[in-house]
Design a protein around this motif. Structure first.
Motif, PDB file in Angstrom:
ATOM      1  N   THR A  87      28.639  35.883  19.111  1.00  0.00           N
ATOM      2  CA  THR A  87      28.188  36.967  18.628  1.00  0.00           C
ATOM      3  C   THR A  87      28.369  37.814  17.357  1.00  0.00           C
ATOM      4  OG1 THR A  87      27.716  36.938  21.421  1.00  0.00           O
ATOM      5  CG2 THR A  87      27.698  39.113  20.426  1.00  0.00           C
ATOM      6  N   GLN A  88      28.140  38.658  17.364  1.00  0.00           N
ATOM      7  CA  GLN A  88      28.314  39.153  15.834  1.00  0.00           C
ATOM      8  C   GLN A  88      27.664  40.750  16.556  1.00  0.00           C
ATOM      9  OE1 GLN A  88      25.189  39.909  13.294  1.00  0.00           O
ATOM     10  NE2 GLN A  88      26.121  39.479  11.335  1.00  0.00           N
ATOM     11  N   TYR A  89      28.810  41.757  15.964  1.00  0.00           N
ATOM     12  CA  TYR A  89      28.525  43.221  16.319  1.00  0.00           C
ATOM     13  C   TYR A  89      28.980  43.993  14.710  1.00  0.00           C
ATOM     14  CZ  TYR A  89      29.689  41.814  20.909  1.00  0.00           C
ATOM     15  OH  TYR A  89      29.521  41.146  21.905  1.00  0.00           O
ATOM     16  N   VAL A  90      28.506  44.302  14.628  1.00  0.00           N
ATOM     17  CA  VAL A  90      27.973  44.458  12.645  1.00  0.00           C
ATOM     18  C   VAL A  90      27.766  46.259  12.054  1.00  0.00           C
ATOM     19  CG1 VAL A  90      25.364  43.512  11.907  1.00  0.00           C
ATOM     20  CG2 VAL A  90      27.337  44.062   9.904  1.00  0.00           C
ATOM     21  N   ASP A  91      28.144  46.623  11.395  1.00  0.00           N
ATOM     22  CA  ASP A  91      27.481  48.185  10.803  1.00  0.00           C
ATOM     23  C   ASP A  91      26.485  48.098  10.144  1.00  0.00           C
ATOM     24  OD1 ASP A  91      27.025  50.483   9.790  1.00  0.00           O
ATOM     25  OD2 ASP A  91      28.934  50.926   9.092  1.00  0.00           O
ATOM     26  N   THR A  92      25.249  47.705  10.600  1.00  0.00           N
ATOM     27  CA  THR A  92      23.823  47.618   9.780  1.00  0.00           C
ATOM     28  C   THR A  92      22.934  48.145   9.928  1.00  0.00           C
ATOM     29  OG1 THR A  92      22.897  48.562  12.590  1.00  0.00           O
ATOM     30  CG2 THR A  92      23.610  46.028  12.363  1.00  0.00           C
ATOM     31  N   VAL A  93      23.741  49.593   9.166  1.00  0.00           N
ATOM     32  CA  VAL A  93      23.261  50.628   9.091  1.00  0.00           C
ATOM     33  C   VAL A  93      23.471  50.535   7.147  1.00  0.00           C
ATOM     34  CG1 VAL A  93      23.639  53.562   7.905  1.00  0.00           C
ATOM     35  CG2 VAL A  93      23.537  52.638  10.524  1.00  0.00           C
ATOM     36  N   MET A  94      24.768  49.642   6.583  1.00  0.00           N
ATOM     37  CA  MET A  94      25.301  49.598   5.462  1.00  0.00           C
ATOM     38  C   MET A  94      24.160  48.436   4.966  1.00  0.00           C
ATOM     39  SD  MET A  94      27.581  52.097   5.177  1.00  0.00           S
ATOM     40  CE  MET A  94      28.566  51.837   3.806  1.00  0.00           C
ATOM     41  N   VAL A  95      24.098  48.043   6.260  1.00  0.00           N
ATOM     42  CA  VAL A  95      23.403  45.959   5.395  1.00  0.00           C
ATOM     43  C   VAL A  95      22.021  47.173   4.860  1.00  0.00           C
ATOM     44  CG1 VAL A  95      22.447  43.980   6.275  1.00  0.00           C
ATOM     45  CG2 VAL A  95      24.631  45.006   6.858  1.00  0.00           C
ATOM     46  N   ALA A  96      21.511  47.572   5.537  1.00  0.00           N
ATOM     47  CA  ALA A  96      20.082  48.408   5.759  1.00  0.00           C
ATOM     48  C   ALA A  96      19.745  48.267   4.815  1.00  0.00           C
ATOM     49  CB  ALA A  96      19.615  48.994   7.038  1.00  0.00           C
ATOM     50  N   LYS A  97      21.043  49.079   3.643  1.00  0.00           N
ATOM     51  CA  LYS A  97      20.597  50.426   2.515  1.00  0.00           C
ATOM     52  C   LYS A  97      20.712  49.576   1.646  1.00  0.00           C
ATOM     53  CE  LYS A  97      23.855  54.527   4.243  1.00  0.00           C
ATOM     54  NZ  LYS A  97      24.626  55.517   3.468  1.00  0.00           N
ATOM     55  N   ALA A  98      20.918  48.789   1.700  1.00  0.00           N
ATOM     56  CA  ALA A  98      21.325  47.137   0.659  1.00  0.00           C
ATOM     57  C   ALA A  98      19.740  46.775   0.329  1.00  0.00           C
ATOM     58  CB  ALA A  98      21.837  45.954   0.849  1.00  0.00           C
ATOM     59  N   LEU A  99      19.260  46.765   1.671  1.00  0.00           N
ATOM     60  CA  LEU A  99      17.862  46.121   1.639  1.00  0.00           C
ATOM     61  C   LEU A  99      16.536  46.607   0.795  1.00  0.00           C
ATOM     62  CD1 LEU A  99      18.399  44.030   5.162  1.00  0.00           C
ATOM     63  CD2 LEU A  99      18.617  43.633   3.378  1.00  0.00           C
ATOM     64  N   SER A 100      16.525  48.044   1.068  1.00  0.00           N
ATOM     65  CA  SER A 100      15.859  49.089   0.856  1.00  0.00           C
ATOM     66  C   SER A 100      15.561  50.104  -0.359  1.00  0.00           C
ATOM     67  CB  SER A 100      15.789  50.195   1.790  1.00  0.00           C
ATOM     68  OG  SER A 100      16.926  51.354   1.853  1.00  0.00           O
TER      69      SER A 100
END
Length: 129
Positions: free
Chosen positions: A116-129
């Motif tokens: 099971t992964q737990y991650v700071d998705t906000v930081m990842v989302a910033k790279a995607l947009s």
């Protein structure tokens, strides 16, 4: 005999090629691998083929220098947690990211049964947009 901690550690601490080989050797055929909601590959993948196609092939084709660097491991019986930082550059946007993560593994009979992964998705989302 390899401990559960050593088994998980071997999937992070070598070259990308070594880590991949080590991971493939210890995945249960019916592994349940859950990527966090809000992560680009969110969902639960059941089985090695689904995991490879849904997560690892995409990481390899959509990112430049994607890494998961672990700084801390904790073991408690059949469970091993790995804490670290993802980094990489998303090809489509050219944006880089660093995001904290935790992976919780369940190991039985020297095979990864569940992650099971737990991650700071906000930081990842910033790279995607």
């Amino acid at each position: 005999m390899t401990s559960n901690l050593d088994l998980i550690r071997a999937t992070y601490e070598g070259s990308s090629e070594q880590n991949g080989r080590n991971l493939m050797a210890v995945l249960h055929p019916d592994v349940e691998w859950t990527e966090a909601e809000g992560f680009p590959y969110a969902g639960t993948y059941v089985g090695v083929d689904a995991l490879l196609a849904g997560v690892f092939a995409r990481l390899g084709s959509e990112w430049i220098d994607y890494r998961a660097e672990v700084h801390t491991y904790l073991a408690d019986g059949d469970r091993v947690a790995a804490f670290g930082v993802y980094s990489g550059t998303y090809k489509a946007t050219g944006k880089s990211m660093r995001a904290a993560f935790a992976h919780l593994y369940e190991v039985r009979d020297s095979k990864i049964r569940r992650m099971t992964q737990y991650v700071d998705t906000v930081m990842v989302a910033k790279a995607l947009s």
